[in-house]
Design a protein around this motif. Structure first.
Motif, mmCIF file in Angstrom:
data_model
loop_
_atom_site.group_PDB
_atom_site.id
_atom_site.type_symbol
_atom_site.label_atom_id
_atom_site.label_comp_id
_atom_site.label_asym_id
_atom_site.label_seq_id
_atom_site.Cartn_x
_atom_site.Cartn_y
_atom_site.Cartn_z
ATOM 1 N N VAL A 108 -10.304 2.664 -6.377
ATOM 2 C CA VAL A 108 -10.262 3.648 -5.401
ATOM 3 C C VAL A 108 -9.680 3.537 -4.162
ATOM 4 O O VAL A 108 -9.666 2.269 -3.597
ATOM 5 N N GLY A 109 -8.585 4.309 -3.997
ATOM 6 C CA GLY A 109 -7.731 4.156 -2.742
ATOM 7 C C GLY A 109 -6.452 3.406 -2.918
ATOM 8 O O GLY A 109 -5.999 2.966 -1.864
ATOM 9 N N GLU A 149 -2.101 9.927 0.565
ATOM 10 C CA GLU A 149 -1.913 11.477 0.234
ATOM 11 C C GLU A 149 -1.851 11.314 -1.323
ATOM 12 O O GLU A 149 -2.233 12.291 -2.136
ATOM 13 N N SER A 150 -1.392 10.117 -2.005
ATOM 14 C CA SER A 150 -1.288 10.113 -3.344
ATOM 15 C C SER A 150 -2.646 10.312 -3.931
ATOM 16 O O SER A 150 -2.632 10.450 -5.248
ATOM 17 N N TRP A 151 -3.563 10.027 -3.337
ATOM 18 C CA TRP A 151 -5.057 10.074 -3.905
ATOM 19 C C TRP A 151 -5.764 11.281 -3.554
ATOM 20 O O TRP A 151 -6.038 12.042 -4.362
ATOM 21 N N THR A 152 -5.664 11.971 -2.414
ATOM 22 C CA THR A 152 -6.155 13.188 -1.983
ATOM 23 C C THR A 152 -5.524 14.501 -2.679
ATOM 24 O O THR A 152 -6.101 15.565 -2.570
ATOM 25 N N SER A 153 -4.193 14.095 -3.143
ATOM 26 C CA SER A 153 -3.496 15.391 -3.960
ATOM 27 C C SER A 153 -3.997 15.251 -5.289
ATOM 28 O O SER A 153 -3.436 16.218 -5.866
ATOM 29 N N ASP A 154 -4.686 14.490 -5.786
ATOM 30 C CA ASP A 154 -4.964 14.275 -7.129
ATOM 31 C C ASP A 154 -6.763 14.470 -7.440
ATOM 32 O O ASP A 154 -7.298 13.231 -7.310
ATOM 33 N N THR A 155 -7.097 15.478 -7.705
ATOM 34 C CA THR A 155 -8.516 15.787 -7.851
ATOM 35 C C THR A 155 -8.992 15.204 -8.761
ATOM 36 O O THR A 155 -10.268 14.414 -8.608
ATOM 37 N N ARG A 168 -12.758 14.144 0.121
ATOM 38 C CA ARG A 168 -11.685 14.325 -0.436
ATOM 39 C C ARG A 168 -10.377 15.000 0.453
ATOM 40 O O ARG A 168 -9.234 14.713 -0.261
ATOM 41 N N ALA A 169 -10.825 15.456 1.513
ATOM 42 C CA ALA A 169 -9.731 15.882 2.298
ATOM 43 C C ALA A 169 -8.770 14.788 2.882
ATOM 44 O O ALA A 169 -9.360 13.924 3.478
ATOM 45 N N TYR A 170 -7.278 14.972 3.044
ATOM 46 C CA TYR A 170 -6.620 13.909 3.593
ATOM 47 C C TYR A 170 -7.222 13.582 5.175
ATOM 48 O O TYR A 170 -7.034 14.581 5.725
#
Length: 418
Positions: A108-109, A149-155, A168-170
């Motif tokens: 994660v992250g 953002e590479s994580w928060t943009s990928d649900t 989950r929000a950036y």
């Protein structure tokens, strides 16, 4: 001696274990923390389980990764103990971040991002850290994962890693830091001033959020941060032609922090005693208004930030030739020695990060989920708080025995003159 600390640990953990309820969890928690503190180079679950006869890997793994229990009551207990240990008006709350280098993409992250520890971009997880410290005693209160953002943009990716909806929000690192500060304040943890490096100090919303909460702060800034003299005046410029101006503008231009301090006298300041004598460096300080107000077009200069709050602008000239710059909203009558002391108190959290990694396996966790990682982080912080409690108790015993031996000596020779 070993049984000694393990017995102490069981006793110290009692308030935490009461919050865990279930008998198996009450056994796994001390076992996990003892595994982090005990010998062995690797502090991930498998080697820790292998080193302890009574522990099965599956149970330990389930406790951290999948067990259904709430970490909030344990965190609340940690904060209460930290406050009793080092909290108060003279305590610092230090905001920083630390990187955990990782291989692969599934944890994660994890992402290629700047790692302060390495001084370069690397594949890692970044944690925003909150440390409560008094003098040279830090206790870690919070370690929260920053999601790029590479994580928060990928649900789908966040779902696989079990990231809770609320996270989950950036959010920027300064955003996370302000959320954590609010939680610490709500829990009643006492501190006098917030410290942060330039990674946070360069953020005007971060500084303004602290001031809006009535908090004192001292933060690093980049050398090009713009400031105005403290006596800047707002005037209506006279328009040469066209409509008259309706907005005030400053009567002088803002300047970069390093340029502003060039005209100020630098002097040697000592802020505390270290192991090798007094700690000193050359400092320059002046009162300024920070150029972080609303942007406004000012004549030919284009859009400029208006003067914001008044603060100390401080420059530090280190013995290696390096220059560093800071802003602080400590009161105008604060002695320069005390402003320097606040600025320099931040280093203690880096020492805490190092000890958590080198001694307690902060960066050894091999699970991939949000919950597993944050539970591991909480266990390392509890282990660290336990060690700090023991160190302080031992230091207290030493002082006491020195005082006792001194008074015994005095009782023996009451009339001797020194």
């Amino acid at each position: 001696m070993e049984e000694d600390w393990q017995r102490d640990l069981e006793h110290w953990l009692e308030p935490y274990l009461q919050k865990l309820g279930n008998k198996t969890r009450r056994r796994m928690c001390p076992a996990y923390i003892a595994g982090l503190i005990g010998p062995g180079d690797r502090k991930s679950i498998q080697p820790m389980a292998a080193r302890a006869d009574a522990l099965s890997y599956d149970r330990l793994h389930h406790f951290i990764g999948a067990g259904i229990w709430d970490s909030a009551p344990l965190e609340a207990t940690l904060w209460r103990q930290a406050d009793e240990l080092v909290g108060g008006d003279k305590a610092w709350l230090i905001i920083d971040d630390t990187a955990l280098p990782k291989k692969g993409k599934a944890s994660v992250g994890v992402a290629p991002q700047y790692a302060t520890v390495l001084g370069k971009n690397a594949n890692c997880q970044t944690l925003v850290s909150v440390t409560l410290a008094s003098g040279e005693v830090p206790v870690m209160l919070g370690l929260r994962l920053y999601l790029p953002e590479s994580w928060t943009s990928d649900t789908a990716r966040m779902e696989r890693a079990g990231v809770p909806e609320d996270f989950r929000a950036y959010r920027t690192k300064p955003d996370i830091a302000v959320e954590e500060i609010d939680r610490v304040i709500a829990a009643g943890v006492r501190f006098g001033c917030i410290l942060a490096d330039a990674g946070y100090g360069l953020s005007a919303p971060f500084r303004q959020a602290l001031s809006a909460r009535g908090l004192r702060w001292a933060v690093g800034i980049p050398r090009h941060q713009k400031v105005y003299p403290a006596d800047v005046q707002l005037i209506f410029p006279v328009a040469g032609r066209g409509r008259p101006r309706v907005r005030h503008v400053p009567d002088v231009k803002s300047r970069a922090a390093h340029a502003m301090l060039e005209e100020v006298k630098w002097r040697k300041v000592s802020w505390r005693r270290g192991t090798k004598g007094r700690l000193t460096a050359r400092f320059a300080a002046m009162r300024v208004r920070i150029a972080d107000g609303a942007p406004q077009r000012i004549g030919a200069a284009g859009a400029q930030h208006m003067p914001g709050e008044e603060a100390w602008l401080v420059g530090e000239h280190r013995s290696n030739g390096e220059r560093k710059y800071y802003l602080s909203n400590l009161p105008a009558d604060t002695a320069i020695k005390d402003v320097a002391g606040a600025i320099k108190a931040r280093w203690i959290c880096e020492q805490a990060h190092q000890q958590l990694k080198e001694e307690l396996g902060l960066d050894h966790f091999e699970g991939r989920s949000w919950t597993g990682l944050h539970r591991h982080l909480l266990m390392t912080m509890m282990a660290y708080a336990f060690l700090q409690t023991r160190r302080l108790a031992q230091a207290g015993r030493k002082k006491k025995s020195l005082r006792t031996s001194a008074s015994t000596e005095h009782a023996r020779h009451p009339t001797s003159h020194h």
